[in-house]
Design an enzyme around this catalytic site. Sequence first.
Site, short mmCIF file in Angstrom:
data_model
loop_
_atom_site.label_atom_id
_atom_site.label_comp_id
_atom_site.label_asym_id
_atom_site.label_seq_id
_atom_site.Cartn_x
_atom_site.Cartn_y
_atom_site.Cartn_z
N CYS A 160 5.80 1.86 -3.83
CA CYS A 160 4.79 1.64 -2.80
C CYS A 160 3.90 2.88 -2.74
O CYS A 160 4.37 3.97 -2.42
CB CYS A 160 5.47 1.41 -1.45
SG CYS A 160 4.29 1.20 -0.13
N HIS A 176 1.14 -6.57 -10.53
CA HIS A 176 -0.18 -6.80 -9.92
C HIS A 176 -0.99 -7.75 -10.80
O HIS A 176 -1.03 -7.59 -12.01
CB HIS A 176 -0.94 -5.48 -9.76
CG HIS A 176 -0.29 -4.56 -8.78
ND1 HIS A 176 -0.56 -4.61 -7.43
CD2 HIS A 176 0.66 -3.62 -8.95
CE1 HIS A 176 0.19 -3.70 -6.81
NE2 HIS A 176 0.94 -3.09 -7.71
N GLU A 189 -0.20 -8.96 -0.63
CA GLU A 189 0.99 -8.30 -1.17
C GLU A 189 2.20 -9.22 -1.25
O GLU A 189 2.47 -9.97 -0.30
CB GLU A 189 1.36 -7.09 -0.29
CG GLU A 189 0.49 -5.90 -0.52
CD GLU A 189 1.10 -4.64 0.07
OE1 GLU A 189 2.34 -4.50 0.03
OE2 GLU A 189 0.33 -3.81 0.56
N CYS A 203 -3.31 -1.10 -0.26
CA CYS A 203 -2.18 -1.10 -1.20
C CYS A 203 -2.47 -0.06 -2.27
O CYS A 203 -3.42 -0.21 -3.05
CB CYS A 203 -2.02 -2.49 -1.81
SG CYS A 203 -0.69 -2.59 -3.02
N GLY A 245 -1.74 -1.19 -5.79
CA GLY A 245 -2.77 -2.18 -6.11
C GLY A 245 -4.10 -1.53 -6.46
O GLY A 245 -4.80 -2.00 -7.37
#
Length: 279
Positions: free
Chosen positions: A75, A166, A215, A224, A227
Amino acid sequence: MTIEFVKYHGLGNDFILIDNRASSEPIVTPEQAVKLCDRHFGIGADGVIFALPGTNGADYTMRIFNSDGSEPEMCGNGIRCFAKFLGDLEANTNLTSCLRIHTLAGIIVPQLTADGQVKVDMGEPRLLAAEIPTTLTAAGEKVINQSLDVADRTWSVTCVSMGNPHCITFVDDVAAIPLEEIGPQFEHHPVFPQRTNTEFIQVTSRDYLKMRVWERGAGATLACGTGACASLVAGVLVGKCDRVATVELPGGCLQIEWSQDQKLYMTGPAERVFAGKIE
Ligand SMILES: N[C@@H](CCC[C@H](N)C(=O)O)C(=O)O
């Protein structure tokens, strides 16, 4: 048992941080995490993050449960919050040395900068279909501008793993995307056996991208970090952007660089919101 926590956010992507240094397993279960993340009946957050002891030479281990209780590998906004949290735990808010954090995506290295932001060495992107994972192309091939049918439309998608999956698609107007409707359809599409995070990107110039994200395990969030990194890589792979760019998310901007050493560097804020006790 009473558990102390601190709430942080990175550009509105918010987390409950727990000091888990006394144990090598999270002291909260995935089911409890779902309840804590509930915005009406709990504290409210996109995920719960645990600061565990380091392994294999790392200073600490970071683990995270999404708000649906699933466990992602990494994360990006969370690790910036994690770095600030460690500074608080170690009573050293000027902790500017590099920390080596063990995650399920490998070693990640955040560093607090002099202006109070956090710069993170996010490691190298993984580009092969088997690494995402996706069945969109053969296992050993990259997934660049592949057709994917979702919601009665064929999308051109590029897939990148930052440890977590992703699926990126470039659009003319990111504000026009019906995220709540189509996000879950991307997330649960059968070509993604471990589900996927999905980014919709509008390129306003070669060094400025606007992004909205759905997400995996958390839904529409305000930002994100993984991301944003994956989207910059996708933009370079399809020839739409440079290797250094600002990524604007609903919660604010991140600076992303895909360096010549092939690593991604992400710089952005992380803010402490409040502390409390779970009883
Ligand atoms: N918001 C995070 C990503 C959190 C994990 C993600 N939901 C997943 O399941 O992979 C970020 O800032 O990177």
